[in-house]
Design a protein around this motif. Sequence first.
Motif, PDB file in Angstrom:
ATOM      1  N   SER A   1     -22.578 -20.483  27.098  1.00  0.00           N
ATOM      2  CA  SER A   1     -22.456 -18.970  27.009  1.00  0.00           C
ATOM      3  C   SER A   1     -23.410 -18.303  27.951  1.00  0.00           C
ATOM      4  O   SER A   1     -24.285 -18.959  28.404  1.00  0.00           O
ATOM      5  N   LEU A   2     -22.754 -17.184  28.449  1.00  0.00           N
ATOM      6  CA  LEU A   2     -23.835 -16.575  29.141  1.00  0.00           C
ATOM      7  C   LEU A   2     -24.395 -15.113  28.662  1.00  0.00           C
ATOM      8  O   LEU A   2     -23.682 -14.440  27.811  1.00  0.00           O
ATOM      9  N   GLY A   3     -25.446 -14.845  29.305  1.00  0.00           N
ATOM     10  CA  GLY A   3     -26.164 -13.485  28.897  1.00  0.00           C
ATOM     11  C   GLY A   3     -25.120 -12.353  29.196  1.00  0.00           C
ATOM     12  O   GLY A   3     -24.429 -12.570  30.176  1.00  0.00           O
ATOM     13  N   SER A   4     -25.525 -11.084  28.709  1.00  0.00           N
ATOM     14  CA  SER A   4     -24.681 -10.149  29.053  1.00  0.00           C
ATOM     15  C   SER A   4     -24.773  -9.483  30.323  1.00  0.00           C
ATOM     16  O   SER A   4     -23.674  -8.946  30.709  1.00  0.00           O
ATOM     17  N   ASP A   5     -25.812  -9.897  31.147  1.00  0.00           N
ATOM     18  CA  ASP A   5     -25.876  -9.341  32.568  1.00  0.00           C
ATOM     19  C   ASP A   5     -25.144 -10.450  33.509  1.00  0.00           C
ATOM     20  O   ASP A   5     -25.200 -10.038  34.775  1.00  0.00           O
ATOM     21  N   THR A   6     -24.746 -11.730  33.331  1.00  0.00           N
ATOM     22  CA  THR A   6     -24.410 -12.685  33.883  1.00  0.00           C
ATOM     23  C   THR A   6     -22.955 -12.610  34.029  1.00  0.00           C
ATOM     24  O   THR A   6     -22.334 -12.600  33.027  1.00  0.00           O
TER      25      THR A   6
END
Length: 259
Positions: free
Chosen positions: A156-161
């Motif tokens: 999963s990715l962070g919100s800004d990635t």
Amino acid sequence: MTTLLIVESNTPAMVTAGQAGAFGFVRAFAGFAPEVRIRLTAPYAAALQPEELRGVDGVIFSGSGVPWGVDTAEAKPLRDAMEIVFAEGLPVWGSCNGMQLGAVVLGGTVGDCPNGTEIGTARNIALTSPGTAHPMLSGRAAGYAVPCIHFHEVQSLGSDTVLLAGNDHTPIQAIACASGSVDFWGTQYHPELALADIGAYLRGGTFGDAPGLIDNLEVGDTDATAAAALGTSLPELANRTLELQNWLAHVRATRAALG
């Protein structure tokens, strides 16, 4: 003159045994940009110090063969190093373990590959809509294949990635983040490595017996039949460092903009 700092992500014992993630980058840049100055640092040997970043234009986090994930206690020296680099606002590249590290530091998660180890090449990689417009993947067309080997992956990715590319085996193959002081590009695959590098690694027995695969990897950089068996081609392999070339152009443009 452009100066790059390569963060060696293997342990000192692994480097002594000949498993240095930095080597592929040194050779790749020597091939397409021999004028680039290279510095090295190794957080598993000694903590990265902020003064090591003086005069550096961009930072690379190499791949790694360590058995632990980048979110574990063992990997804290690498996470600490990346936090220091991000705080400096420098352009950062991450390959494989380096991309996973960036994803975790930026709020994402990693884990074992549900589909098992992706080994030899990452095949049939598709670009996302943001990926088609991102400078990292300029020159890439849908369905490309590149050298890879990994048993962990970003889940999963962070919100800004931003997700730039993926395939059926590993949906997150390329990412980027531009937020605050963070300027990060990364790939799960290895644009810095030749197929023969993967073959030599496998010949050491790390992933068991795969003789047909190893044979093709060892000659695939120059043998069209072997390259085809690995889902790629000689012209595509000749272009394998494309993402690194694009990143270097980005590093230089960032430096120029700062004056």
